[in-house]
Design a protein around this motif. Structure first.
Motif, PDB file in Angstrom:
ATOM      1  N   GLU A 233       0.835  -1.206   0.000  1.00 31.86           N
ATOM      2  CA  GLU A 233       0.000   0.000   0.000  1.00 31.86           C
ATOM      3  C   GLU A 233       0.871   1.259   0.000  1.00 31.86           C
ATOM      4  O   GLU A 233       0.585   2.221  -0.713  1.00 31.86           O
ATOM      5  N   PHE A 234       1.927   1.228   0.804  1.00 34.53           N
ATOM      6  CA  PHE A 234       2.813   2.386   0.866  1.00 34.53           C
ATOM      7  C   PHE A 234       3.510   2.593  -0.474  1.00 34.53           C
ATOM      8  O   PHE A 234       3.665   3.723  -0.944  1.00 34.53           O
ATOM      9  N   MET A 235       3.925   1.491  -1.099  1.00 32.52           N
ATOM     10  CA  MET A 235       4.581   1.606  -2.407  1.00 32.52           C
ATOM     11  C   MET A 235       3.620   2.153  -3.444  1.00 32.52           C
ATOM     12  O   MET A 235       4.007   2.942  -4.313  1.00 32.52           O
ATOM     13  N   GLY A 236       2.349   1.756  -3.372  1.00 38.08           N
ATOM     14  CA  GLY A 236       1.349   2.300  -4.285  1.00 38.08           C
ATOM     15  C   GLY A 236       1.194   3.797  -4.108  1.00 38.08           C
ATOM     16  O   GLY A 236       1.061   4.551  -5.085  1.00 38.08           O
ATOM     17  N   GLU A 237       1.229   4.238  -2.860  1.00 37.24           N
ATOM     18  CA  GLU A 237       1.146   5.673  -2.575  1.00 37.24           C
ATOM     19  C   GLU A 237       2.369   6.406  -3.122  1.00 37.24           C
ATOM     20  O   GLU A 237       2.246   7.488  -3.715  1.00 37.24           O
ATOM     21  N   LEU A 238       3.569   5.795  -2.959  1.00 33.79           N
ATOM     22  CA  LEU A 238       4.792   6.410  -3.498  1.00 33.79           C
ATOM     23  C   LEU A 238       4.753   6.458  -5.027  1.00 33.79           C
ATOM     24  O   LEU A 238       5.192   7.444  -5.641  1.00 33.79           O
ATOM     25  N   ALA A 239       4.215   5.419  -5.660  1.00 27.95           N
ATOM     26  CA  ALA A 239       4.124   5.387  -7.120  1.00 27.95           C
ATOM     27  C   ALA A 239       3.194   6.489  -7.619  1.00 27.95           C
ATOM     28  O   ALA A 239       3.484   7.139  -8.634  1.00 27.95           O
ATOM     29  N   ALA A 240       2.102   6.713  -6.898  1.00 25.91           N
ATOM     30  CA  ALA A 240       1.165   7.779  -7.287  1.00 25.91           C
ATOM     31  C   ALA A 240       1.822   9.148  -7.159  1.00 25.91           C
ATOM     32  O   ALA A 240       1.658  10.015  -8.026  1.00 25.91           O
ATOM     33  N   ILE A 241       2.588   9.356  -6.094  1.00 22.83           N
ATOM     34  CA  ILE A 241       3.286  10.637  -5.901  1.00 22.83           C
ATOM     35  C   ILE A 241       4.334  10.834  -7.003  1.00 22.83           C
ATOM     36  O   ILE A 241       4.479  11.925  -7.554  1.00 22.83           O
ATOM     37  N   ALA A 242       5.063   9.744  -7.332  1.00 22.11           N
ATOM     38  CA  ALA A 242       6.095   9.836  -8.380  1.00 22.11           C
ATOM     39  C   ALA A 242       5.450  10.154  -9.726  1.00 22.11           C
ATOM     40  O   ALA A 242       5.953  10.997 -10.488  1.00 22.11           O
TER      41      ALA A 242
ATOM     42  N   LYS B 144       8.783  16.402  -0.400  1.00 24.37           N
ATOM     43  CA  LYS B 144       7.777  17.128   0.389  1.00 24.37           C
ATOM     44  C   LYS B 144       6.509  16.292   0.539  1.00 24.37           C
ATOM     45  O   LYS B 144       5.925  16.209   1.608  1.00 24.37           O
ATOM     46  N   ALA B 145       6.081  15.681  -0.574  1.00 19.14           N
ATOM     47  CA  ALA B 145       4.865  14.857  -0.545  1.00 19.14           C
ATOM     48  C   ALA B 145       5.073  13.605   0.307  1.00 19.14           C
ATOM     49  O   ALA B 145       4.124  13.099   0.905  1.00 19.14           O
ATOM     50  N   LEU B 146       6.311  13.129   0.381  1.00 16.35           N
ATOM     51  CA  LEU B 146       6.625  11.966   1.210  1.00 16.35           C
ATOM     52  C   LEU B 146       6.305  12.243   2.674  1.00 16.35           C
ATOM     53  O   LEU B 146       5.854  11.358   3.397  1.00 16.35           O
ATOM     54  N   GLN B 147       6.493  13.473   3.100  1.00 19.71           N
ATOM     55  CA  GLN B 147       6.186  13.840   4.484  1.00 19.71           C
ATOM     56  C   GLN B 147       4.687  13.877   4.749  1.00 19.71           C
ATOM     57  O   GLN B 147       4.259  13.790   5.893  1.00 19.71           O
ATOM     58  N   GLN B 148       3.887  14.016   3.705  1.00 17.71           N
ATOM     59  CA  GLN B 148       2.433  14.137   3.854  1.00 17.71           C
ATOM     60  C   GLN B 148       1.694  12.819   3.608  1.00 17.71           C
ATOM     61  O   GLN B 148       0.478  12.815   3.554  1.00 17.71           O
ATOM     62  N   THR B 149       2.408  11.728   3.440  1.00 21.37           N
ATOM     63  CA  THR B 149       1.734  10.454   3.176  1.00 21.37           C
ATOM     64  C   THR B 149       0.918  10.020   4.390  1.00 21.37           C
ATOM     65  O   THR B 149       1.100  10.521   5.501  1.00 21.37           O
ATOM     66  N   THR B 150       0.026   9.061   4.140  1.00 20.76           N
ATOM     67  CA  THR B 150      -0.859   8.593   5.213  1.00 20.76           C
ATOM     68  C   THR B 150      -0.141   7.667   6.183  1.00 20.76           C
ATOM     69  O   THR B 150      -0.704   7.292   7.199  1.00 20.76           O
TER      70      THR B 150
ATOM     71  N   LYS C 219       2.626  11.690 -10.246  1.00 20.31           N
ATOM     72  CA  LYS C 219       2.114  13.066 -10.197  1.00 20.31           C
ATOM     73  C   LYS C 219       3.231  14.076 -10.465  1.00 20.31           C
ATOM     74  O   LYS C 219       3.011  15.112 -11.092  1.00 20.31           O
ATOM     75  N   ASN C 220       4.445  13.763  -9.986  1.00 21.13           N
ATOM     76  CA  ASN C 220       5.590  14.664 -10.154  1.00 21.13           C
ATOM     77  C   ASN C 220       6.437  14.305 -11.382  1.00 21.13           C
ATOM     78  O   ASN C 220       7.558  14.797 -11.517  1.00 21.13           O
ATOM     79  N   GLN C 221       5.930  13.449 -12.250  1.00 17.20           N
ATOM     80  CA  GLN C 221       6.605  13.044 -13.479  1.00 17.20           C
ATOM     81  C   GLN C 221       7.983  12.456 -13.217  1.00 17.20           C
ATOM     82  O   GLN C 221       8.972  12.809 -13.867  1.00 17.20           O
ATOM     83  N   LEU C 222       8.030  11.558 -12.234  1.00 22.43           N
ATOM     84  CA  LEU C 222       9.263  10.851 -11.904  1.00 22.43           C
ATOM     85  C   LEU C 222       9.098   9.374 -12.266  1.00 22.43           C
ATOM     86  O   LEU C 222       7.986   8.846 -12.292  1.00 22.43           O
ATOM     87  N   VAL C 223      10.226   8.707 -12.517  1.00 24.09           N
ATOM     88  CA  VAL C 223      10.214   7.286 -12.845  1.00 24.09           C
ATOM     89  C   VAL C 223      10.844   6.526 -11.681  1.00 24.09           C
ATOM     90  O   VAL C 223      11.941   6.862 -11.230  1.00 24.09           O
ATOM     91  N   ILE C 224      10.137   5.507 -11.191  1.00 31.27           N
ATOM     92  CA  ILE C 224      10.702   4.646 -10.143  1.00 31.27           C
ATOM     93  C   ILE C 224      11.547   3.586 -10.834  1.00 31.27           C
ATOM     94  O   ILE C 224      11.039   2.770 -11.595  1.00 31.27           O
ATOM     95  N   LYS C 225      12.853   3.617 -10.566  1.00 35.27           N
ATOM     96  CA  LYS C 225      13.804   2.698 -11.192  1.00 35.27           C
ATOM     97  C   LYS C 225      14.005   1.432 -10.365  1.00 35.27           C
ATOM     98  O   LYS C 225      14.340   0.393 -10.929  1.00 35.27           O
ATOM     99  N   GLY C 226      13.838   1.541  -9.070  1.00 39.19           N
ATOM    100  CA  GLY C 226      14.060   0.370  -8.228  1.00 39.19           C
ATOM    101  C   GLY C 226      13.411   0.517  -6.869  1.00 39.19           C
ATOM    102  O   GLY C 226      13.211   1.625  -6.366  1.00 39.19           O
ATOM    103  N   PHE C 227      13.079  -0.644  -6.298  1.00 38.85           N
ATOM    104  CA  PHE C 227      12.462  -0.676  -4.979  1.00 38.85           C
ATOM    105  C   PHE C 227      12.864  -1.976  -4.299  1.00 38.85           C
ATOM    106  O   PHE C 227      12.725  -3.060  -4.894  1.00 38.85           O
ATOM    107  N   LYS C 228      13.411  -1.863  -3.113  1.00 38.07           N
ATOM    108  CA  LYS C 228      13.855  -3.066  -2.413  1.00 38.07           C
ATOM    109  C   LYS C 228      13.551  -2.927  -0.918  1.00 38.07           C
ATOM    110  O   LYS C 228      14.174  -2.110  -0.228  1.00 38.07           O
ATOM    111  N   PRO C 229      12.564  -3.694  -0.387  1.00 36.27           N
ATOM    112  CA  PRO C 229      12.304  -3.651   1.055  1.00 36.27           C
ATOM    113  C   PRO C 229      13.325  -4.502   1.807  1.00 36.27           C
ATOM    114  O   PRO C 229      13.811  -5.505   1.300  1.00 36.27           O
ATOM    115  N   LYS C 230      13.646  -4.065   2.994  1.00 38.41           N
ATOM    116  CA  LYS C 230      14.617  -4.783   3.815  1.00 38.41           C
ATOM    117  C   LYS C 230      14.099  -4.760   5.257  1.00 38.41           C
ATOM    118  O   LYS C 230      13.996  -3.704   5.866  1.00 38.41           O
TER     119      LYS C 230
END
Length: 190
Positions: free
Chosen positions: A99-108, A151-157, A110-121
């Motif tokens: 769910e958090f990754m989905g929220e980050l993808a939506a923010i990215a 900035k939007a990362l600080q406002q996530t749910t 919205k800001n016209q960014l590309v997520i190149k990688g994601f690795k949970p640890k």
């Protein structure tokens, strides 16, 4: 019996002496018993009871102050439930990284960014009532959209912490590698 003690009867004098002697001995036994055993027990019990009374008085004062501040209990309960729901959203009792990754993808997006990688640890268990999951996130884009993303990362749910950030230049713009921690509560039953 009273006549025996008061009446001037010389025939019963030895009996009177025994009775006075028994009363005196009982007095000498009971007085030290009271002084050295019963009074300290009663005194200690009184101290404990006084401490309990003072604690109860403090609780009563707190309740009275609470009632003065919150005259309508129903409104207070609704407000409390709202805050509890907000806390449960910020700190859920499951990891829910998807769910958090989905929220980050939506923010990215919205800001016209590309997520190149994601690795949970997953980090070692803290045992403090909450657990932490560290996420390595790589995004690519321009400088100002990346700043808007942070900035939007600080406002996530979800409550999160940005641990580290590295910016590298690439032919396609900036590449930003972030280490983000998200938290969840353990042991809470909803």
């Amino acid at each position: 019996m009273w006549n025996l003690l008061v009446k001037a009867n010389y025939k019963s004098l030895p009996l009177k002496i025994y009775i006075y002697l028994v009363i005196t001995i009982m007095g000498f036994v009971l007085i030290p018993l009271n002084v050295f055993f019963l009074w300290p027990l009663v005194h200690d019990q009184l101290k404990e009871d006084q401490i309990k009374i003072e604690q109860l008085e403090v609780q009563v004062m707190e309740l009275q102050n609470f009632l003065c501040c919150h005259e309508n209990i129903d409104e207070f309960m609704l407000e409390t439930e709202k805050y509890n729901a907000q806390v449960k959203q910020l700190l859920p009792n499951e990891a829910k990284t998807g769910e958090f990754m989905g929220e980050l993808a939506a923010i990215a997006e919205k800001n016209q960014l590309v997520i190149k990688g994601f690795k949970p640890k997953t980090l070692p268990k803290s045992g403090k009532g909450y657990e932490e999951i560290s996420l390595e996130l790589i995004i690519q884009g321009e400088y100002f959209p990346i700043m808007e993303f942070m900035k939007a990362l600080q406002q996530t749910t979800r409550f999160n912490r940005l641990n580290s950030i590295k910016l590298n230049t690439t032919p396609h713009g900036l590449e930003c590698c972030m280490n983000i921690s998200i938290f969840y509560v353990t042991g809470r039953v909803d």
